[in-house]
Design an enzyme around this catalytic site. Structure first.
Site, short mmCIF file in Angstrom:
data_model
loop_
_atom_site.label_atom_id
_atom_site.label_comp_id
_atom_site.label_asym_id
_atom_site.label_seq_id
_atom_site.Cartn_x
_atom_site.Cartn_y
_atom_site.Cartn_z
N GLY A 190 22.52 25.50 -3.09
CA GLY A 190 21.81 24.42 -2.43
C GLY A 190 20.32 24.45 -2.68
O GLY A 190 19.76 25.44 -3.15
N ASN A 208 18.88 32.70 4.17
CA ASN A 208 20.26 32.62 4.66
C ASN A 208 20.59 33.70 5.68
O ASN A 208 21.37 33.46 6.61
CB ASN A 208 21.23 32.74 3.49
CG ASN A 208 21.68 31.41 2.90
OD1 ASN A 208 22.71 31.32 2.28
ND2 ASN A 208 20.87 30.38 3.08
N ASN A 250 28.59 33.99 1.49
CA ASN A 250 28.76 32.65 2.04
C ASN A 250 28.76 31.63 0.90
O ASN A 250 27.88 31.67 0.03
CB ASN A 250 27.61 32.35 3.02
CG ASN A 250 27.59 30.90 3.48
OD1 ASN A 250 26.61 30.20 3.29
ND2 ASN A 250 28.67 30.46 4.10
N ARG A 296 12.84 26.71 2.86
CA ARG A 296 13.59 26.11 1.76
C ARG A 296 12.67 25.25 0.88
O ARG A 296 12.82 25.22 -0.34
CB ARG A 296 14.75 25.30 2.30
CG ARG A 296 15.73 26.06 3.19
CD ARG A 296 16.74 26.86 2.43
NE ARG A 296 17.69 26.07 1.70
CZ ARG A 296 19.00 26.35 1.60
NH1 ARG A 296 19.51 27.42 2.19
NH2 ARG A 296 19.80 25.60 0.88
N HIS A 338 28.99 25.03 8.35
CA HIS A 338 29.07 25.85 7.14
C HIS A 338 28.41 27.21 7.29
O HIS A 338 28.71 28.12 6.53
CB HIS A 338 28.43 25.07 5.99
CG HIS A 338 28.69 25.63 4.63
ND1 HIS A 338 29.96 25.90 4.16
CD2 HIS A 338 27.84 25.96 3.61
CE1 HIS A 338 29.89 26.38 2.92
NE2 HIS A 338 28.62 26.43 2.57
N TRP A 339 27.52 27.35 8.26
CA TRP A 339 26.70 28.56 8.38
C TRP A 339 27.01 29.32 9.66
O TRP A 339 26.21 29.35 10.59
CB TRP A 339 25.22 28.18 8.36
CG TRP A 339 24.68 27.84 7.01
CD1 TRP A 339 25.25 28.09 5.80
CD2 TRP A 339 23.42 27.20 6.73
NE1 TRP A 339 24.44 27.65 4.79
CE2 TRP A 339 23.31 27.10 5.33
CE3 TRP A 339 22.39 26.71 7.54
CZ2 TRP A 339 22.20 26.51 4.71
CZ3 TRP A 339 21.29 26.13 6.93
CH2 TRP A 339 21.20 26.04 5.53
#
Length: 277
Positions: free
Chosen positions: A39, A47, A107, A189, A256-257
């Site tokens: 991503g 993360n 992940n 990010r 998702h996390w």
């Protein structure tokens, strides 16, 4: 370890393949390696900053690499990025770090890399901890997922990526609880986005590994958020049926996390698995 903007900058491994991989290396004891997902703007610390310090305090040596193309690692624009390339870079980084046995925590893309390492280097891997890993479906199935469609729409349009775009993707595509898409996360990010070249995401090739899952014979722990919008739920069933020694934790109110949205539960479950199997 020093701060480079918002992110820590630590160690660099000059890999045998000529590429340089950045990695954090903290603590002493049995080794746990954290493999982040893909991503825009992804990095290991971003993360897993809520997770690896917990295991360091519990007596483990935690290594947190940035995958090739991400974080502060090299970002080549003249090679493709198949799964084997990610696996090669992590294996060679661990060689530089003197690691010959470890638990892998992966992940998404990192989960696929963990599969690859366990299959290609079984002598290295003691256990696997997986969170919605890649490598369980074919590309069209991923492209049909609403979270993936958001990624392609936001970052494949050619328009500049903005903090607002990034925040919306995290809050609605990757998380159940959008409040956890903090300004700090977005800023981390965005910092990496400024040095990414996009080539890694454009040339990434992750094969469907379902037919090889039975060859993974180490103890495994998996987490899956029941509000997952990035990975097809069919992948969950394939993983559960395919990996022989697997314990699976299904998490409601989670996207998702899981390591971010349910940090405390995730950390305690990982520690229990590391201590007692």
């Amino acid at each position: 370890m020093k701060m480079n903007g918002l992110l820590p900058e630590a160690n660099y491994a000059k890999c045998a393949n000529g590429h340089t991989i950045h990695y954090i290396d903290e603590g002493q004891g049995d080794v746990v390696v954290f493999l982040h997902g893909s991503g825009p703007g992804a990095s290991g610390h971003s993360n897993f900053k809520g997770n690896y310090p917990f295991l360091v305090e519990a007596g483990y040596r935690c290594i947190v690499p940035d995958h090739i193309g991400y974080g502060f690692s090299d970002k080549p624009d003249d090679v493709d990025h198949p799964l084997s390339f990610f696996v090669e870079c992590i294996k060679q980084t661990l060689d530089v770090a003197g690691v010959d046995r470890c638990t892998l925590v992966g992940n998404s893309l990192g989960g696929a890399v963990a599969f690859g390492l366990a299959l290609e280097h079984p002598e290295l891997v003691e256990r696997l901890i997986l969170m919605a890993p890649g490598g369980l479906n074919d590309l069209p199935e991923y492209q049909a997922m609403p979270g993936m469609q958001q990624v392609f729409k936001a970052f494949g349009s050619g328009e500049p990526v903005t903090p607002a775009t990034m925040k919306t993707l995290f809050a609605t595509g990757l998380m159940y609880n959008g409040d956890l898409a903090t300004d700090e996360l977005v800023a981390e990010r965005m910092q990496i986005m400024q040095i990414m070249n996009g080539h890694v995401m454009a040339t990434m090739q992750i094969p469907n590994l379902v037919d090889r899952l039975a060859d993974i014979t180490v103890p495994c722990l998996a987490f899956w958020g029941m509000d997952e919008k990035m990975m097809p739920e069919s992948g969950l069933h394939k993983m559960v049926k395919g990996i022989p020694h697997l314990r699976t934790i299904l998490v409601n109110e989670c996207g998702h996390w899981v390591m971010v949205e349910h940090e405390g539960m995730f950390n305690r479950a990982c520690l229990d698995f590391l201590q007692y199997g």
